[in-house]
Design a protein around this motif. Structure first.
Motif, PDB file in Angstrom:
ATOM      1  N   GLY A 115       0.825  -1.192   0.000  1.00 58.48           N
ATOM      2  CA  GLY A 115       0.000   0.000   0.000  1.00 58.48           C
ATOM      3  C   GLY A 115       0.860   1.242   0.000  1.00 58.48           C
ATOM      4  O   GLY A 115       2.042   1.212   0.348  1.00 58.48           O
ATOM      5  N   LEU A 116       0.243   2.320  -0.414  1.00 56.94           N
ATOM      6  CA  LEU A 116       0.937   3.591  -0.528  1.00 56.94           C
ATOM      7  C   LEU A 116      -0.054   4.693  -0.213  1.00 56.94           C
ATOM      8  O   LEU A 116      -1.217   4.623  -0.612  1.00 56.94           O
ATOM      9  CB  LEU A 116       1.442   3.738  -1.972  1.00 56.94           C
ATOM     10  CG  LEU A 116       2.091   5.046  -2.353  1.00 56.94           C
ATOM     11  CD1 LEU A 116       3.493   5.113  -1.756  1.00 56.94           C
ATOM     12  CD2 LEU A 116       2.167   5.161  -3.860  1.00 56.94           C
ATOM     13  N   GLY A 152       4.543  16.133  -1.369  1.00 53.66           N
ATOM     14  CA  GLY A 152       5.473  15.389  -2.195  1.00 53.66           C
ATOM     15  C   GLY A 152       6.035  14.126  -1.587  1.00 53.66           C
ATOM     16  O   GLY A 152       6.907  13.494  -2.172  1.00 53.66           O
ATOM     17  N   VAL A 153       5.549  13.736  -0.401  1.00 52.42           N
ATOM     18  CA  VAL A 153       6.079  12.547   0.260  1.00 52.42           C
ATOM     19  C   VAL A 153       4.993  11.480   0.348  1.00 52.42           C
ATOM     20  O   VAL A 153       3.879  11.741   0.787  1.00 52.42           O
ATOM     21  CB  VAL A 153       6.615  12.868   1.669  1.00 52.42           C
ATOM     22  CG1 VAL A 153       7.117  11.606   2.363  1.00 52.42           C
ATOM     23  CG2 VAL A 153       7.732  13.897   1.582  1.00 52.42           C
ATOM     24  N   ALA A 154       5.361  10.269  -0.082  1.00 49.23           N
ATOM     25  CA  ALA A 154       4.462   9.117   0.002  1.00 49.23           C
ATOM     26  C   ALA A 154       5.067   8.093   0.950  1.00 49.23           C
ATOM     27  O   ALA A 154       6.292   7.998   1.090  1.00 49.23           O
ATOM     28  CB  ALA A 154       4.261   8.500  -1.377  1.00 49.23           C
ATOM     29  N   GLU A 172       6.578   3.439  -8.687  1.00 48.73           N
ATOM     30  CA  GLU A 172       5.895   3.996  -9.861  1.00 48.73           C
ATOM     31  C   GLU A 172       4.573   4.642  -9.466  1.00 48.73           C
ATOM     32  O   GLU A 172       4.234   5.729  -9.947  1.00 48.73           O
ATOM     33  CB  GLU A 172       5.648   2.905 -10.901  1.00 48.73           C
ATOM     34  CG  GLU A 172       6.889   2.432 -11.612  1.00 48.73           C
ATOM     35  CD  GLU A 172       6.596   1.309 -12.599  1.00 48.73           C
ATOM     36  OE1 GLU A 172       5.428   1.146 -13.014  1.00 48.73           O
ATOM     37  OE2 GLU A 172       7.551   0.586 -12.946  1.00 48.73           O
ATOM     38  N   ALA A 173       3.832   3.976  -8.598  1.00 51.50           N
ATOM     39  CA  ALA A 173       2.554   4.524  -8.135  1.00 51.50           C
ATOM     40  C   ALA A 173       2.770   5.835  -7.391  1.00 51.50           C
ATOM     41  O   ALA A 173       2.002   6.788  -7.554  1.00 51.50           O
ATOM     42  CB  ALA A 173       1.841   3.509  -7.241  1.00 51.50           C
ATOM     43  N   ALA A 174       3.812   5.915  -6.588  1.00 52.32           N
ATOM     44  CA  ALA A 174       4.111   7.155  -5.860  1.00 52.32           C
ATOM     45  C   ALA A 174       4.358   8.296  -6.838  1.00 52.32           C
ATOM     46  O   ALA A 174       3.884   9.412  -6.632  1.00 52.32           O
ATOM     47  CB  ALA A 174       5.322   6.951  -4.953  1.00 52.32           C
ATOM     48  N   GLY A 175       5.098   8.014  -7.893  1.00 51.03           N
ATOM     49  CA  GLY A 175       5.340   9.033  -8.915  1.00 51.03           C
ATOM     50  C   GLY A 175       4.048   9.494  -9.567  1.00 51.03           C
ATOM     51  O   GLY A 175       3.857  10.692  -9.801  1.00 51.03           O
ATOM     52  N   ARG A 176       3.134   8.564  -9.856  1.00 44.55           N
ATOM     53  CA  ARG A 176       1.838   8.932 -10.452  1.00 44.55           C
ATOM     54  C   ARG A 176       1.024   9.817  -9.511  1.00 44.55           C
ATOM     55  O   ARG A 176       0.250  10.654  -9.963  1.00 44.55           O
ATOM     56  CB  ARG A 176       1.018   7.680 -10.803  1.00 44.55           C
ATOM     57  CG  ARG A 176       1.549   6.931 -12.009  1.00 44.55           C
ATOM     58  CD  ARG A 176       0.563   5.877 -12.488  1.00 44.55           C
ATOM     59  NE  ARG A 176       0.185   4.885 -11.490  1.00 44.55           N
ATOM     60  CZ  ARG A 176       0.837   3.754 -11.251  1.00 44.55           C
ATOM     61  NH1 ARG A 176       1.942   3.468 -11.914  1.00 44.55           N
ATOM     62  NH2 ARG A 176       0.389   2.908 -10.336  1.00 44.55           N
ATOM     63  N   LEU A 177       1.222   9.631  -8.210  1.00 43.57           N
ATOM     64  CA  LEU A 177       0.509  10.455  -7.227  1.00 43.57           C
ATOM     65  C   LEU A 177       1.195  11.803  -7.002  1.00 43.57           C
ATOM     66  O   LEU A 177       0.730  12.615  -6.210  1.00 43.57           O
ATOM     67  CB  LEU A 177       0.383   9.709  -5.892  1.00 43.57           C
ATOM     68  CG  LEU A 177      -0.563   8.521  -5.882  1.00 43.57           C
ATOM     69  CD1 LEU A 177      -0.456   7.774  -4.555  1.00 43.57           C
ATOM     70  CD2 LEU A 177      -2.006   8.965  -6.126  1.00 43.57           C
ATOM     71  N   ALA A 191      14.157   6.328   3.602  1.00 38.43           N
ATOM     72  CA  ALA A 191      13.668   7.307   2.649  1.00 38.43           C
ATOM     73  C   ALA A 191      14.445   7.166   1.354  1.00 38.43           C
ATOM     74  O   ALA A 191      15.610   6.739   1.349  1.00 38.43           O
ATOM     75  CB  ALA A 191      13.814   8.722   3.196  1.00 38.43           C
ATOM     76  N   LYS A 192      13.771   7.531   0.261  1.00 35.21           N
ATOM     77  CA  LYS A 192      14.404   7.525  -1.052  1.00 35.21           C
ATOM     78  C   LYS A 192      13.805   8.657  -1.868  1.00 35.21           C
ATOM     79  O   LYS A 192      12.591   8.834  -1.904  1.00 35.21           O
ATOM     80  CB  LYS A 192      14.146   6.197  -1.756  1.00 35.21           C
ATOM     81  CG  LYS A 192      14.755   6.105  -3.147  1.00 35.21           C
ATOM     82  CD  LYS A 192      14.441   4.752  -3.774  1.00 35.21           C
ATOM     83  CE  LYS A 192      15.023   4.645  -5.162  1.00 35.21           C
ATOM     84  NZ  LYS A 192      14.719   3.328  -5.766  1.00 35.21           N
ATOM     85  N   ASP A 193      14.674   9.424  -2.522  1.00 35.40           N
ATOM     86  CA  ASP A 193      14.195  10.437  -3.460  1.00 35.40           C
ATOM     87  C   ASP A 193      13.884   9.744  -4.765  1.00 35.40           C
ATOM     88  O   ASP A 193      14.680   8.934  -5.264  1.00 35.40           O
ATOM     89  CB  ASP A 193      15.248  11.529  -3.654  1.00 35.40           C
ATOM     90  CG  ASP A 193      15.449  12.371  -2.404  1.00 35.40           C
ATOM     91  OD1 ASP A 193      14.462  12.587  -1.672  1.00 35.40           O
ATOM     92  OD2 ASP A 193      16.588  12.802  -2.162  1.00 35.40           O
ATOM     93  N   LEU A 194      12.727  10.054  -5.324  1.00 33.44           N
ATOM     94  CA  LEU A 194      12.303   9.448  -6.565  1.00 33.44           C
ATOM     95  C   LEU A 194      12.798  10.265  -7.744  1.00 33.44           C
ATOM     96  O   LEU A 194      12.727  11.493  -7.721  1.00 33.44           O
ATOM     97  CB  LEU A 194      10.780   9.331  -6.613  1.00 33.44           C
ATOM     98  CG  LEU A 194      10.173   8.445  -5.514  1.00 33.44           C
ATOM     99  CD1 LEU A 194       8.646   8.531  -5.560  1.00 33.44           C
ATOM    100  CD2 LEU A 194      10.636   7.006  -5.662  1.00 33.44           C
ATOM    101  N   VAL A 195      13.270   9.601  -8.753  1.00 28.06           N
ATOM    102  CA  VAL A 195      13.731  10.246  -9.969  1.00 28.06           C
ATOM    103  C   VAL A 195      12.514  10.567 -10.810  1.00 28.06           C
ATOM    104  O   VAL A 195      11.705   9.670 -11.108  1.00 28.06           O
ATOM    105  CB  VAL A 195      14.707   9.346 -10.748  1.00 28.06           C
ATOM    106  CG1 VAL A 195      15.129  10.009 -12.045  1.00 28.06           C
ATOM    107  CG2 VAL A 195      15.906   8.997  -9.890  1.00 28.06           C
ATOM    108  N   GLN A 196      12.366  11.806 -11.178  1.00 25.68           N
ATOM    109  CA  GLN A 196      11.232  12.214 -12.008  1.00 25.68           C
ATOM    110  C   GLN A 196      11.590  12.023 -13.477  1.00 25.68           C
ATOM    111  O   GLN A 196      12.642  12.456 -13.922  1.00 25.68           O
ATOM    112  CB  GLN A 196      10.850  13.678 -11.736  1.00 25.68           C
ATOM    113  CG  GLN A 196      10.420  13.922 -10.304  1.00 25.68           C
ATOM    114  CD  GLN A 196       9.189  13.122  -9.929  1.00 25.68           C
ATOM    115  OE1 GLN A 196       8.222  13.090 -10.656  1.00 25.68           O
ATOM    116  NE2 GLN A 196       9.246  12.453  -8.788  1.00 25.68           N
ATOM    117  N   GLN A 197      10.719  11.343 -14.208  1.00 27.03           N
ATOM    118  CA  GLN A 197      10.937  11.104 -15.637  1.00 27.03           C
ATOM    119  C   GLN A 197      10.483  12.332 -16.427  1.00 27.03           C
ATOM    120  O   GLN A 197       9.425  12.890 -16.168  1.00 27.03           O
ATOM    121  CB  GLN A 197      10.150   9.877 -16.092  1.00 27.03           C
ATOM    122  CG  GLN A 197      10.532   8.608 -15.346  1.00 27.03           C
ATOM    123  CD  GLN A 197      11.960   8.173 -15.596  1.00 27.03           C
ATOM    124  OE1 GLN A 197      12.460   8.333 -16.696  1.00 27.03           O
ATOM    125  NE2 GLN A 197      12.612   7.650 -14.578  1.00 27.03           N
ATOM    126  N   ALA A 198      11.285  12.731 -17.398  1.00 28.81           N
ATOM    127  CA  ALA A 198      10.952  13.894 -18.220  1.00 28.81           C
ATOM    128  C   ALA A 198      10.015  13.505 -19.347  1.00 28.81           C
ATOM    129  O   ALA A 198       9.931  12.417 -19.758  1.00 28.81           O
ATOM    130  CB  ALA A 198      12.212  14.505 -18.806  1.00 28.81           C
TER     131      ALA A 198
END
Length: 166
Positions: A75-76, A84-86, A112-117, A159-166
């Motif tokens: 779950g997320l 910006g934090v999941a 991936e789901a965190a990025g979509r959110l 914790a991990k910083d997520l890489v944002q896809q361009a």
């Protein structure tokens, strides 16, 4: 087990509720070092329900085997008050799904789901007794961090910083 699918599913329902009971039973045995009673299960499920892990501020991912059997979940939810934090919650692989990389698959899917959110950072917590979880997080770029929230019996926070896809 080497094949599975991971998809979002509703967080409420018969097999999810049954798996959450298994999750809390195993956590009681491994973390508390004792069997969990029916009263313990009712109390923990009432106090810390998993139902908050759905839309619009969360997602619940379920891994199923080729015959539709429930093998694992993660779950997320976005952390209120921390833009910006999941947070990863209820990441669990049932014994039938262990040893085949499903934990890794769930972790990548939840990122991936965190990025979509809209999250740019993901956090989670675990316990010393859950060595497999700690190793998984570390292998995938999570770093130990001070506690971000005072949950239950956790004694390791990541914790991990997520890489944002361009």
């Amino acid at each position: 087990m080497s094949t599975w699918t991971i998809k979002p599913e509703p967080v409420a329902g018969g097999d999810v509720d049954a798996v959450m009971r298994q999750y809390f039973t195993e956590m009681g045995q491994r973390v508390l070092g004792r069997d969990v009673t029916e009263e313990d299960l009712r109390t923990v499920l009432a106090r810390d329900p998993h139902h908050s892990l759905g839309p619009p501020d969360g997602e619940f991912l379920v891994a199923r085997g080729g015959s539709g059997e429930f093998l694992g979940c993660a779950g997320l939810r976005l952390l209120g008050g921390t833009p910006g934090v999941a947070e990863i919650k209820r990441m669990y692989v049932l014994p039938a799904g262990r040893g085949a990389g499903l934990g890794r698959g769930l972790l990548l899917a939840v990122e991936e789901a965190a990025g979509r959110l809209g999250a740019t950072r993901i956090v989670c917590e675990t316990n010393t007794q859950l060595a497999e979880a700690r190793a998984l997080y570390t292998r995938h770029g999570y770093r130990e961090t001070p506690p971000y929230d005072g949950h239950g019996k956790a004694d390791h926070w990541y914790a991990k910083d997520l890489v944002q896809q361009a």
